[in-house]
Design a protein around this motif. Structure first.
Motif, mmCIF file in Angstrom:
data_model
loop_
_atom_site.group_PDB
_atom_site.id
_atom_site.type_symbol
_atom_site.label_atom_id
_atom_site.label_comp_id
_atom_site.label_asym_id
_atom_site.label_seq_id
_atom_site.Cartn_x
_atom_site.Cartn_y
_atom_site.Cartn_z
ATOM 1 N N GLN A 140 0.832 -1.202 0.000
ATOM 2 C CA GLN A 140 0.000 0.000 0.000
ATOM 3 C C GLN A 140 0.867 1.253 0.000
ATOM 4 O OE1 GLN A 140 -2.708 -0.540 3.382
ATOM 5 N NE2 GLN A 140 -4.417 -0.555 1.951
ATOM 6 N N ILE A 141 1.902 1.238 0.810
ATOM 7 C CA ILE A 141 2.807 2.391 0.859
ATOM 8 C C ILE A 141 3.528 2.549 -0.470
ATOM 9 C CG2 ILE A 141 4.875 3.300 1.977
ATOM 10 C CD1 ILE A 141 3.924 2.049 4.563
ATOM 11 N N GLN A 142 3.888 1.420 -1.091
ATOM 12 C CA GLN A 142 4.534 1.508 -2.402
ATOM 13 C C GLN A 142 3.591 2.142 -3.419
ATOM 14 O OE1 GLN A 142 7.727 0.778 -2.994
ATOM 15 N NE2 GLN A 142 7.453 1.540 -5.078
ATOM 16 N N THR A 143 2.283 1.867 -3.288
ATOM 17 C CA THR A 143 1.303 2.514 -4.164
ATOM 18 C C THR A 143 1.279 4.025 -3.933
ATOM 19 O OG1 THR A 143 -0.060 0.499 -4.147
ATOM 20 C CG2 THR A 143 -1.131 2.555 -4.825
ATOM 21 N N GLN A 144 1.391 4.436 -2.661
ATOM 22 C CA GLN A 144 1.441 5.871 -2.363
ATOM 23 C C GLN A 144 2.685 6.523 -2.965
ATOM 24 O OE1 GLN A 144 1.101 6.360 1.883
ATOM 25 N NE2 GLN A 144 -0.696 5.026 2.018
ATOM 26 N N ILE A 145 3.798 5.802 -2.914
ATOM 27 C CA ILE A 145 5.024 6.341 -3.517
ATOM 28 C C ILE A 145 4.854 6.494 -5.023
ATOM 29 C CG2 ILE A 145 7.457 5.839 -3.967
ATOM 30 C CD1 ILE A 145 7.570 4.436 -1.260
ATOM 31 N N GLU A 146 4.257 5.484 -5.650
ATOM 32 C CA GLU A 146 4.041 5.564 -7.098
ATOM 33 C C GLU A 146 3.064 6.683 -7.436
ATOM 34 O OE1 GLU A 146 5.941 4.057 -8.964
ATOM 35 O OE2 GLU A 146 6.798 2.604 -7.559
ATOM 36 N N ALA A 147 2.089 6.940 -6.557
ATOM 37 C CA ALA A 147 1.159 8.058 -6.793
ATOM 38 C C ALA A 147 1.897 9.389 -6.783
ATOM 39 C CB ALA A 147 0.057 8.046 -5.737
ATOM 40 N N GLN A 148 2.860 9.542 -5.890
ATOM 41 C CA GLN A 148 3.655 10.772 -5.874
ATOM 42 C C GLN A 148 4.521 10.867 -7.124
ATOM 43 O OE1 GLN A 148 3.073 13.103 -3.764
ATOM 44 N NE2 GLN A 148 1.697 11.832 -2.527
ATOM 45 N N ASN A 149 4.996 9.719 -7.620
ATOM 46 C CA ASN A 149 5.762 9.740 -8.871
ATOM 47 C C ASN A 149 4.883 10.195 -10.042
ATOM 48 O OD1 ASN A 149 8.205 8.917 -7.755
ATOM 49 N ND2 ASN A 149 7.736 6.737 -7.999
ATOM 50 N N VAL A 150 3.604 9.805 -10.017
ATOM 51 C CA VAL A 150 2.675 10.278 -11.050
ATOM 52 C C VAL A 150 2.525 11.796 -10.967
ATOM 53 C CG1 VAL A 150 0.281 10.209 -11.845
ATOM 54 C CG2 VAL A 150 1.432 8.090 -11.192
ATOM 55 N N ASN A 151 2.378 12.306 -9.744
ATOM 56 C CA ASN A 151 2.251 13.758 -9.581
ATOM 57 C C ASN A 151 3.506 14.487 -10.059
ATOM 58 O OD1 ASN A 151 -0.316 13.515 -8.445
ATOM 59 N ND2 ASN A 151 0.497 13.307 -6.370
#
Length: 464
Positions: free
Chosen positions: A289-300
């Motif tokens: 889940q945290i890795q998904t949050q990191i990838e979301a910041q990479n999208v931003n």
């Protein structure tokens, strides 16, 4: 038949003073030795001690603490703008005389330039590193839970091999007593005792040698495997806990120490929990889940790359007065720079799409991990139930039945109505049932350790 003979007593009264003197001398020597050398007492390594040492000396936990500090520092650093740039130059200096006041265009120029971040790139970078720092904390929780499970399983292997050796000693003692009994009956010509009865018992004793070799091999391998968690081999004086009875419960309280749960409360938590929902909060799943949050910041961050980057600059130009004394005004310049990221739109769109796909893949990995953990929990719950039923069967029926069978076969043999093979098999069966019960206790403890790995971190998440 016995190979030992009783020595004759010769001149006992004459030798008594000499024996008394020798006895006092021996006592004096032993007392001096004991005062000079303290006895070495073997220490037992409990499960609680093994878990504490493994966590204390685990390199990965120490490394995670440093990595967390690193990400916190990078989060703070990423919140700042780029360093301003200062420039200094002499402009339009004439080459025919290199005089600073010769030409009106000559000036000494000092400039300052500040580049701004691209959109909110710094904000998203800061949030990304903060999430990565949190990831290290969750990874440490997962590592501790994993360590507890692995150390417990290895410790249980060590305990099983040690206690199995105790059972083999008991089996050897029973067969030795039976050999003495059979030997005595044969030498005295009692009943139908024959030499083949003695040979049959001796053969059973010889078969123990292979069992001893296997048990000691298992013990040494488990001991060596356990030492890897401490960064050094275990001291030779350290031994596994060995209770007076192999039927005593295996130590499992240490598995539940950090949870403040009793064994019955823990079993209640397992029974009343729906694994597919509760295990979403397991550290292994939370890491994804945290890795998904990191990838979301990479999208931003990738989206911010489509925005223009601005830079502002200012400069001051100093001019010296002319040679004839005429005053010359100084110059002030202001400027702005901006890049145009519109010509590589296809590349930027591809970068955004790649980051979004990576985020979606991480979400899929999370769901797969939850399904895997939940399925494993269901298997372990079913195994624990079956082991508990088997344990109750052995303790309430099989242990007593095999003991009665052993006594009945020995009684039948002493009255010449039974066979020595039946007596040997009955004694071996009695020890075998105890060995099976020990295996059940060990496997039950292993199952509880695996369930604790799944449920205790989740329980801590809800009650922290």
């Amino acid at each position: 038949m016995s190979n030992y003979s009783v020595p004759k007593k010769v001149n006992e009264s004459a030798n008594r003073p000499c024996k008394v003197s020798a006895l006092f001398a021996l006592i004096f020597v032993l007392s001096s030795f004991l005062m000079a050398n303290k006895p070495v007492v073997a220490q037992t390594l409990s499960l609680e001690q093994a878990l504490q040492l493994a966590i204390q000396y685990d390199p990965l936990l120490k490394g995670n603490a440093h990595r967390k500090d690193r990400f916190n520092a990078e989060a703070e650093a990423s919140s700042y703008w780029a360093n301003p740039q200062v420039s200094a130059s002499v402009q339009n200096l004439p080459t025919d005389g290199f005089a600073f006041d010769q030409e009106p265009m000559t000036q000494f120029k000092v400039g300052l330039k500040q580049q701004l971040p691209r959109g909110d790139e710094n904000l998203y970078s800061q949030q990304k590193y903060q999430v990565m720092a949190n990831q290290m904390s969750v990874e440490s929780q997962a590592r501790k839970a994993w360590l507890k499970r692995e150390v417990t399983l290895t410790w249980l292997d060590w305990v099983y091999a040690t206690r199995r050796i105790g059972l083999l000693d008991k089996e050897k003692s029973l067969l030795t007593q039976l050999l003495d009994f059979t030997d005595s009956r044969y030498s005295q010509g009692v009943g139908a005792a024959a030499q083949q009865d003695i040979l049959q018992v001796r053969l059973a004793l010889l078969s123990l040698d292979d069992k001893y070799v296997q048990a000691y091999q298992q013990k040494n391998e488990a001991r060596s495997a356990l030492s890897k968690w401490f960064g050094a081999p275990l001291d030779e004086s350290v031994s596994a806990p060995l209770t007076q009875s192999t039927r005593d419960a295996i130590e499992v309280d240490a598995i539940l120490n950090d949870s403040n749960l009793s064994l019955s409360s823990f079993l209640t938590v397992i029974e009343n929990s729906e694994p597919f929902s509760i295990l979403q909060h397991h550290p292994e799943a939370m890491l994804l889940q945290i890795q998904t949050q990191i990838e979301a910041q990479n999208v931003n961050i990738a989206r911010e790359q489509t925005k223009s980057q601005w830079a502002f600059e200012a400069s001051y130009g100093y001019r010296q007065d002319a040679q004839n004394g005429a005053s010359r005004a100084d110059f002030v310049s202001l400027g702005v720079q901006v890049d145009l990221p519109f010509f590589n739109k296809s590349r930027q769109d591809a970068s955004i799409a790649a980051a979004a796909s990576k985020m979606s893949a991480s979400e899929t990995d999370f769901r797969l991990k939850v399904n895997e953990l939940a399925a494993n929990a269901e298997v372990l719950k079913s195994r624990l139930s079956a082991l508990s039923e088997r344990k109750a069967l052995y303790e309430t029926s099989l242990i007593g039945e095999t003991r009665q069978l052993s006594e009945a076969e020995l009684t039948a043999y002493t009255t010449d109505t039974g066979d020595i093979g039946d007596v040997v098999n009955a004694n071996l069966k009695q020890v075998q049932v105890q060995d099976d019960l020990l295996k059940i206790d060990i496997e039950r403890a292993r199952t509880l350790a695996s369930l604790a790995y799944l449920y205790l971190p989740t329980h801590a998440h809800f009650f922290e």
